[in-house]
Enzyme design. Structure first.
Site, PDB file in Angstrom:
ATOM      1  N   GLU A 107       5.004  10.887   1.237  1.00 61.25           N
ATOM      2  CA  GLU A 107       4.527   9.517   1.000  1.00 61.25           C
ATOM      3  C   GLU A 107       3.048   9.566   0.621  1.00 61.25           C
ATOM      4  O   GLU A 107       2.226  10.150   1.333  1.00 61.25           O
ATOM      5  CB  GLU A 107       4.749   8.612   2.226  1.00 61.25           C
ATOM      6  CG  GLU A 107       4.311   7.183   1.912  1.00 61.25           C
ATOM      7  CD  GLU A 107       4.905   6.105   2.805  1.00 61.25           C
ATOM      8  OE1 GLU A 107       5.965   6.326   3.428  1.00 61.25           O
ATOM      9  OE2 GLU A 107       4.290   5.026   2.867  1.00 61.25           O
ATOM     10  N   THR A 118       6.377  -1.964   4.106  1.00 60.72           N
ATOM     11  CA  THR A 118       5.044  -1.520   4.547  1.00 60.72           C
ATOM     12  C   THR A 118       4.250  -2.764   4.948  1.00 60.72           C
ATOM     13  O   THR A 118       4.678  -3.893   4.733  1.00 60.72           O
ATOM     14  CB  THR A 118       4.292  -0.848   3.381  1.00 60.72           C
ATOM     15  OG1 THR A 118       4.077  -1.833   2.377  1.00 60.72           O
ATOM     16  CG2 THR A 118       5.055   0.326   2.811  1.00 60.72           C
ATOM     17  N   ARG A 119       3.058  -2.536   5.470  1.00 62.98           N
ATOM     18  CA  ARG A 119       2.215  -3.671   5.843  1.00 62.98           C
ATOM     19  C   ARG A 119       1.845  -4.502   4.606  1.00 62.98           C
ATOM     20  O   ARG A 119       1.844  -5.719   4.635  1.00 62.98           O
ATOM     21  CB  ARG A 119       0.938  -3.180   6.531  1.00 62.98           C
ATOM     22  CG  ARG A 119       0.112  -4.379   6.973  1.00 62.98           C
ATOM     23  CD  ARG A 119      -0.998  -4.106   7.952  1.00 62.98           C
ATOM     24  NE  ARG A 119      -0.872  -2.933   8.766  1.00 62.98           N
ATOM     25  CZ  ARG A 119      -1.902  -2.183   9.124  1.00 62.98           C
ATOM     26  NH1 ARG A 119      -3.120  -2.492   8.715  1.00 62.98           N
ATOM     27  NH2 ARG A 119      -1.746  -1.141   9.903  1.00 62.98           N
ATOM     28  N   LYS A 175     -10.129  -3.313 -12.460  1.00 62.85           N
ATOM     29  CA  LYS A 175     -11.177  -3.319 -13.498  1.00 62.85           C
ATOM     30  C   LYS A 175     -10.860  -2.270 -14.557  1.00 62.85           C
ATOM     31  O   LYS A 175     -10.478  -1.143 -14.219  1.00 62.85           O
ATOM     32  CB  LYS A 175     -12.537  -3.009 -12.872  1.00 62.85           C
ATOM     33  CG  LYS A 175     -13.087  -4.150 -12.066  1.00 62.85           C
ATOM     34  CD  LYS A 175     -14.520  -3.874 -11.674  1.00 62.85           C
ATOM     35  CE  LYS A 175     -15.004  -4.967 -10.739  1.00 62.85           C
ATOM     36  NZ  LYS A 175     -16.027  -4.511  -9.826  1.00 62.85           N
ATOM     37  N   ASP A 188      -6.444  13.507  -0.284  1.00 63.40           N
ATOM     38  CA  ASP A 188      -5.874  12.975  -1.522  1.00 63.40           C
ATOM     39  C   ASP A 188      -4.545  13.686  -1.816  1.00 63.40           C
ATOM     40  O   ASP A 188      -4.498  14.917  -1.875  1.00 63.40           O
ATOM     41  CB  ASP A 188      -6.892  13.230  -2.643  1.00 63.40           C
ATOM     42  CG  ASP A 188      -6.556  12.520  -3.923  1.00 63.40           C
ATOM     43  OD1 ASP A 188      -5.392  12.608  -4.372  1.00 63.40           O
ATOM     44  OD2 ASP A 188      -7.456  11.872  -4.486  1.00 63.40           O
ATOM     45  N   GLU A 229       3.569  -4.888   1.944  1.00 58.68           N
ATOM     46  CA  GLU A 229       4.725  -5.691   1.519  1.00 58.68           C
ATOM     47  C   GLU A 229       4.886  -6.907   2.433  1.00 58.68           C
ATOM     48  O   GLU A 229       5.208  -7.999   1.968  1.00 58.68           O
ATOM     49  CB  GLU A 229       6.015  -4.858   1.534  1.00 58.68           C
ATOM     50  CG  GLU A 229       7.192  -5.730   1.168  1.00 58.68           C
ATOM     51  CD  GLU A 229       8.431  -5.010   0.700  1.00 58.68           C
ATOM     52  OE1 GLU A 229       8.439  -3.766   0.682  1.00 58.68           O
ATOM     53  OE2 GLU A 229       9.401  -5.698   0.361  1.00 58.68           O
ATOM     54  N   ASP A 283      -3.258   1.369  -4.688  1.00 59.27           N
ATOM     55  CA  ASP A 283      -4.484   0.620  -5.031  1.00 59.27           C
ATOM     56  C   ASP A 283      -4.432   0.259  -6.510  1.00 59.27           C
ATOM     57  O   ASP A 283      -4.261   1.142  -7.354  1.00 59.27           O
ATOM     58  CB  ASP A 283      -5.727   1.476  -4.754  1.00 59.27           C
ATOM     59  CG  ASP A 283      -5.938   1.705  -3.260  1.00 59.27           C
ATOM     60  OD1 ASP A 283      -5.672   0.781  -2.480  1.00 59.27           O
ATOM     61  OD2 ASP A 283      -6.355   2.828  -2.891  1.00 59.27           O
TER      62      ASP A 283
HETATM   63  C1  LIG Z   1      -3.148  -0.707  -1.097  1.00 61.42           C
HETATM   64  S1  LIG Z   1      -2.988   0.481   0.154  1.00 61.42           S
HETATM   65  C2  LIG Z   1      -1.227   0.452   0.541  1.00 61.42           C
HETATM   66  C3  LIG Z   1      -0.907   1.138   1.831  1.00 61.42           C
HETATM   67  C4  LIG Z   1       0.595   1.213   2.170  1.00 61.42           C
HETATM   68  N1  LIG Z   1       1.303   2.029   1.222  1.00 61.42           N
HETATM   69  C5  LIG Z   1       1.211  -0.171   2.237  1.00 61.42           C
HETATM   70  O1  LIG Z   1       1.997  -0.513   1.336  1.00 61.42           O
HETATM   71  O2  LIG Z   1       0.921  -0.882   3.214  1.00 61.42           O
HETATM   72  C6  LIG Z   1      -3.114   1.996  -0.738  1.00 61.42           C
HETATM   73  C7  LIG Z   1      -3.364   3.188   0.154  1.00 61.42           C
HETATM   74  O3  LIG Z   1      -3.271   4.370  -0.608  1.00 61.42           O
HETATM   75  C8  LIG Z   1      -4.279   5.269  -0.170  1.00 61.42           C
HETATM   76  N2  LIG Z   1      -4.530   6.161  -1.322  1.00 61.42           N
HETATM   77  C9  LIG Z   1      -5.090   5.805  -2.498  1.00 61.42           C
HETATM   78  N3  LIG Z   1      -5.134   6.864  -3.322  1.00 61.42           N
HETATM   79  C10 LIG Z   1      -4.586   7.894  -2.641  1.00 61.42           C
HETATM   80  C11 LIG Z   1      -4.374   9.265  -2.953  1.00 61.42           C
HETATM   81  N4  LIG Z   1      -4.732   9.754  -4.133  1.00 61.42           N
HETATM   82  N5  LIG Z   1      -3.793  10.046  -2.021  1.00 61.42           N
HETATM   83  C12 LIG Z   1      -3.441   9.539  -0.822  1.00 61.42           C
HETATM   84  N6  LIG Z   1      -3.630   8.270  -0.466  1.00 61.42           N
HETATM   85  C13 LIG Z   1      -4.198   7.457  -1.368  1.00 61.42           C
HETATM   86  C14 LIG Z   1      -5.447   4.384   0.211  1.00 61.42           C
HETATM   87  O4  LIG Z   1      -6.318   4.998   1.142  1.00 61.42           O
HETATM   88  C15 LIG Z   1      -4.730   3.177   0.809  1.00 61.42           C
HETATM   89  O5  LIG Z   1      -4.556   3.297   2.196  1.00 61.42           O
END
Ligand SMILES: C[S@@+](CC[C@H](N)C(=O)[O-])C[C@H]1O[C@@H](n2cnc3c(N)ncnc32)[C@H](O)[C@@H]1O
Length: 222
Positions: free
Chosen positions: A54, A204-205, A132, A106, A207, A128
């Protein structure tokens, strides 16, 4: 002998927000060393039927439920955000989950270490959006990452992606409509009105908080 240098990907998201609770701090000292990995090779793969990854598990709701429901599989969760990792540690302890490994980094870095034809599934849930224009290159979904995940999946392995962000939905559709992507995967699309089964695809949170229409995509490797 040729020297191979692996370049670490630069992560642009948040690393920490709120202060951790006492319990979370304790879990970082006690449980985290047992469940965290720095490299894919740290895992004893012989113990598991299938391996799932994930990317960006956030608070860990989805990965915790999948791992709890499928104790024979291994779930590797990638998340650099400290508070997200702390939330997942609490869920692991509360539910005595034994089949999650946390990669606090990452996801693109561990993907470089995973051999081809290894993963039974991958999840990218509410990535994310980086709306922009100048930040578009920061989006996780790029043709390069699509090719990488395809390589790492076994045949028939499934990559699930969901987003409620209108611009990311356009981006997602643009990518899954590419001929080269269609030649790699069998693609199914769902929306909020015909959402996939919640028992098989837990929320997920993000969602739970989403108010826009959501697009869910399943890419099965051909
Ligand atoms: C918008 S949040 C969504 C979190 C979760 N998946 C949810 O739906 O509730 C995006 C998450 O992806 C993580 N993230 C972004 N780029 C990532 C990467 N390259 N590798 C691992 N995690 C990453 C961020 O730290 C963030 O917690």
């Amino acid at each position: 002998m040729q020297k191979i240098t692996i370049v670490e990907e630069k992560f642009y998201g948040r690393l920490k927000s709120r202060k951790l609770t006492d319990r979370q701090n304790d879990l970082f000292n006690t449980l985290f060393p047992k469940v965290s990995i720095e490299h894919f090779d740290d895992i004893d793969k012989t113990k598991y039927e299938s391996i799932f990854l994930e990317i960006g598990f956030g608070g860990g709701e989805h990965i915790a439920e999948q791992a709890f429901n499928h104790p024979n599989n291994l779930y590797i969760g990638c998340e650099p955000f400290v508070n997200g990792v702390a939330s997942l540690l609490c869920k692991i302890e509360d539910n005595d989950i034994r089949n999650i490994k946390i990669y606090q980094n990452d996801a693109r870095n561990i993907l470089k270490e995973i051999p081809e034809n290894t993963l039974r599934g991958a999840y990218l849930l509410f990535p994310d959006p980086w709306p922009k224009r100048k930040h578009i290159r920061r989006r996780f979904l790029q043709i390069k990452t699509i090719e990488t995940i395809c390589d790492k999946l076994i045949k028939g392995g499934v990559w699930r992606i969901a987003t409620d962000h209108p611009e990311y939905q356009v981006w997602l559709k643009k990518h899954i409509n590419l001929k080269e992507v269609q030649s790699m995967f069998d693609i199914k699309i769902f929306e909020s009105c015909n959402r996939p089964d919640i028992n098989d695809w837990p929320k997920t949170r993000y969602e739970q908080k989403a108010t826009n229409n959501i697009i869910y995509v399943e890419l099965a490797k051909l």
